[in-house]
Design a protein around this motif. Structure first.
Motif, short mmCIF file in Angstrom:
data_model
loop_
_atom_site.label_atom_id
_atom_site.label_comp_id
_atom_site.label_asym_id
_atom_site.label_seq_id
_atom_site.Cartn_x
_atom_site.Cartn_y
_atom_site.Cartn_z
N THR A 1 0.83 -1.21 0.00
CA THR A 1 0.00 0.00 0.00
C THR A 1 0.86 1.25 0.00
O THR A 1 0.58 2.21 -0.73
CB THR A 1 -0.94 0.01 1.22
OG1 THR A 1 -1.82 -1.11 1.15
CG2 THR A 1 -1.76 1.28 1.28
N ALA A 2 1.92 1.25 0.81
CA ALA A 2 2.80 2.41 0.89
C ALA A 2 3.44 2.70 -0.46
O ALA A 2 3.49 3.85 -0.91
CB ALA A 2 3.86 2.19 1.96
N LEU A 3 3.92 1.66 -1.12
CA LEU A 3 4.58 1.85 -2.41
C LEU A 3 3.59 2.31 -3.47
O LEU A 3 3.91 3.15 -4.32
CB LEU A 3 5.28 0.57 -2.83
CG LEU A 3 6.51 0.20 -1.99
CD1 LEU A 3 6.99 -1.20 -2.32
CD2 LEU A 3 7.63 1.21 -2.18
N HIS B 1 -3.48 25.34 7.79
CA HIS B 1 -3.10 24.79 6.50
C HIS B 1 -4.09 23.75 5.98
O HIS B 1 -3.88 23.19 4.89
CB HIS B 1 -1.72 24.15 6.60
CG HIS B 1 -0.60 25.13 6.78
ND1 HIS B 1 -0.03 25.80 5.72
CD2 HIS B 1 0.02 25.58 7.90
CE1 HIS B 1 0.93 26.61 6.19
NE2 HIS B 1 0.97 26.50 7.49
N GLY B 2 -5.13 23.48 6.74
CA GLY B 2 -6.07 22.45 6.34
C GLY B 2 -5.45 21.07 6.36
O GLY B 2 -5.79 20.20 5.53
N LYS B 3 -4.54 20.85 7.30
CA LYS B 3 -3.83 19.58 7.42
C LYS B 3 -4.00 19.03 8.83
O LYS B 3 -4.55 19.69 9.72
CB LYS B 3 -2.34 19.77 7.11
CG LYS B 3 -2.04 20.16 5.67
CD LYS B 3 -2.29 19.01 4.71
CE LYS B 3 -1.89 19.35 3.29
NZ LYS B 3 -2.06 18.21 2.37
N SER B 4 -3.49 17.81 9.06
CA SER B 4 -3.53 17.22 10.39
C SER B 4 -2.24 17.58 11.14
O SER B 4 -1.24 17.99 10.54
CB SER B 4 -3.66 15.70 10.29
OG SER B 4 -2.47 15.14 9.75
N ALA B 5 -2.26 17.36 12.45
CA ALA B 5 -1.05 17.60 13.25
C ALA B 5 0.08 16.69 12.80
O ALA B 5 1.25 17.10 12.76
CB ALA B 5 -1.36 17.38 14.73
N SER C 1 2.45 3.04 9.82
CA SER C 1 1.02 2.78 10.01
C SER C 1 0.67 1.55 9.20
O SER C 1 1.35 1.21 8.22
CB SER C 1 0.17 3.97 9.55
OG SER C 1 -1.21 3.68 9.75
N THR C 2 -0.39 0.88 9.60
CA THR C 2 -0.94 -0.20 8.78
C THR C 2 -2.30 0.21 8.21
O THR C 2 -2.90 -0.54 7.45
CB THR C 2 -1.11 -1.49 9.60
OG1 THR C 2 -1.94 -1.23 10.73
CG2 THR C 2 0.25 -2.01 10.07
N ASN C 3 -2.76 1.40 8.59
CA ASN C 3 -4.06 1.90 8.14
C ASN C 3 -3.89 2.60 6.79
O ASN C 3 -3.15 3.58 6.69
CB ASN C 3 -4.61 2.88 9.18
CG ASN C 3 -5.96 3.44 8.81
OD1 ASN C 3 -6.07 4.16 7.82
ND2 ASN C 3 -6.97 3.12 9.59
N ARG D 1 -4.21 6.40 6.85
CA ARG D 1 -3.11 7.13 7.49
C ARG D 1 -1.83 7.03 6.66
O ARG D 1 -1.03 7.97 6.63
CB ARG D 1 -2.87 6.59 8.90
CG ARG D 1 -3.99 6.95 9.87
CD ARG D 1 -3.55 6.83 11.31
NE ARG D 1 -4.65 7.15 12.21
CZ ARG D 1 -5.45 6.24 12.75
NH1 ARG D 1 -5.27 4.95 12.47
NH2 ARG D 1 -6.43 6.60 13.56
N ILE D 2 -1.63 5.88 6.02
CA ILE D 2 -0.47 5.75 5.13
C ILE D 2 -0.53 6.84 4.06
O ILE D 2 0.47 7.51 3.77
CB ILE D 2 -0.43 4.35 4.49
CG1 ILE D 2 -0.10 3.29 5.55
CG2 ILE D 2 0.60 4.30 3.35
CD1 ILE D 2 -0.22 1.86 5.05
N SER D 3 -1.70 7.03 3.49
CA SER D 3 -1.89 8.06 2.46
C SER D 3 -1.76 9.45 3.05
O SER D 3 -1.11 10.33 2.46
CB SER D 3 -3.26 7.88 1.80
OG SER D 3 -3.48 8.87 0.83
N GLU D 4 -2.35 9.67 4.21
CA GLU D 4 -2.30 10.99 4.85
C GLU D 4 -0.86 11.39 5.16
O GLU D 4 -0.45 12.54 4.93
CB GLU D 4 -3.12 10.98 6.14
CG GLU D 4 -3.05 12.29 6.91
CD GLU D 4 -3.77 12.20 8.26
OE1 GLU D 4 -3.17 12.56 9.28
OE2 GLU D 4 -4.96 11.78 8.26
#
Length: 294
Positions: free
Chosen positions: A33-35, A218-222, A241-243, A246-249
């Motif tokens: 997923t990460a790749l 910035h419309g982003k997460s911490a 992360s394995t989610n 979250r990997i995408s975020e």
């Protein structure tokens, strides 16, 4: 993707994907997923017990081997001249590759530092033989670096350390910079679940009001703000992360920029308190871990 040039000229994708504490049965899909998301740098370790699955995830992604920067670590029970050379054989066998992009020592092993030095010299041999493209260390404090550099012929390319807004390690970063060593952050967003028992009164960096305010602007997460902070200050960061979400975020950090004032505000959050173990505290039980050959 932002790339960083190591002190030997090798280019490293600044944002890596980590698999610390990722169960083997979840690692293949997480790496794939990460790749597919866009990561091109995977960080693992012999002690994580998932090198084989990292290799499988890379193969299943269909991304050519030469396009993926693979980093792994030698555990302390494999420190020593011959032991570390064999540790390389074990790592590439599990990963299913012939060459590693970066091989580092996982801990300084202060109570058996002569074995640490022997292990690092073997990394130098692997580097000279072209079996690894770069070598480095992890969790090395300034005095550890000085002892190592007094006997080593190759300066580490990387020092992977705990580094997040609540623990910025300025003394280590200064020592690394003096030798041209790249800082690489593990726990880059201050994960507080990594090391149960180390600092039970820890506060979550994610909930910090300053970071929340900057994130909202910035419309982003911490988490995204923290990763952007690392990148803009010239560091490599290894979130995990394995989610899939979250990997995408965590990868979505290349479309905004923090101001100098915002960077300074984040720098000012340092508490000097670790979330993880102190590298200077001897833990002989670490040497009881046996890294299997296969």
């Amino acid at each position: 993707m932002i790339t960083l040039t190591l002190n030997n000229g090798v280019e490293l994708p600044a944002l890596g994907f980590g698999v610390f504490q990722t169960p083997p049965e979840e690692t293949i899909q997480a790496v794939q997923t990460a790749l597919e998301t866009g990561y091109r740098h995977i960080d693992t370790a012999a002690a994580y017990g998932n090198e084989r699955e990292v290799g499988e995830g890379i193969r299943r992604s269909g991304i050519p081997r030469d396009d993926v920067f693979i980093e792994t670590k030698v555990w302390v029970s494999d420190y020593g001249q011959d032991e570390t050379l064999h540790a390389f054989d074990k790592a590439v066998g599990k990963l299913g590759v012939e060459q590693l992009d970066l091989l580092i020592l996982h801990q300084p092993a202060t109570d058996r530092f002569e074995k640490t030095i022997a292990a690092y010299k073997s990394l130098g041999t692997l580097y000279a033989d072209g079996k690894v493209r770069a070598i480095g260390v992890s969790n090395f404090m300034p005095d550890h670096l000085e002892r190592l550099l007094g006997e080593a012929s190759v300066v580490p390319a990387v020092n992977q350390i705990e580094l997040h807004p609540y623990f910025t390690q300025p003394e280590v970063r200064e020592a690394d910079a003096a030798h041209g060593i790249l800082d690489q952050a593990w726990s880059p967003i201050g994960g507080i679940t990594f090391y149960p028992g180390f600092g039970d009164e820890r506060r979550s960096v994610m909930d910090d009001p300053t970071l929340q305010e900057i994130a909202a602007a910035h419309g982003k997460s911490a988490a995204q703000v923290m990763l952007r902070w690392h990148l803009q200050e010239g560091r490599s960061a290894i979130p995990k992360s394995t989610n899939p979400g979250r990997i995408s975020e965590n990868f979505d950090v290349f479309d905004f920029e923090l101001s100098a004032e915002e960077l300074a505000r984040i720098d000012g959050l340092n508490t000097g308190v670790r979330n993880g173990p102190d590298p200077d505290v001897p833990r002989p039980e670490r040497f009881d871990m046996v890294i299997p050959d296969a």
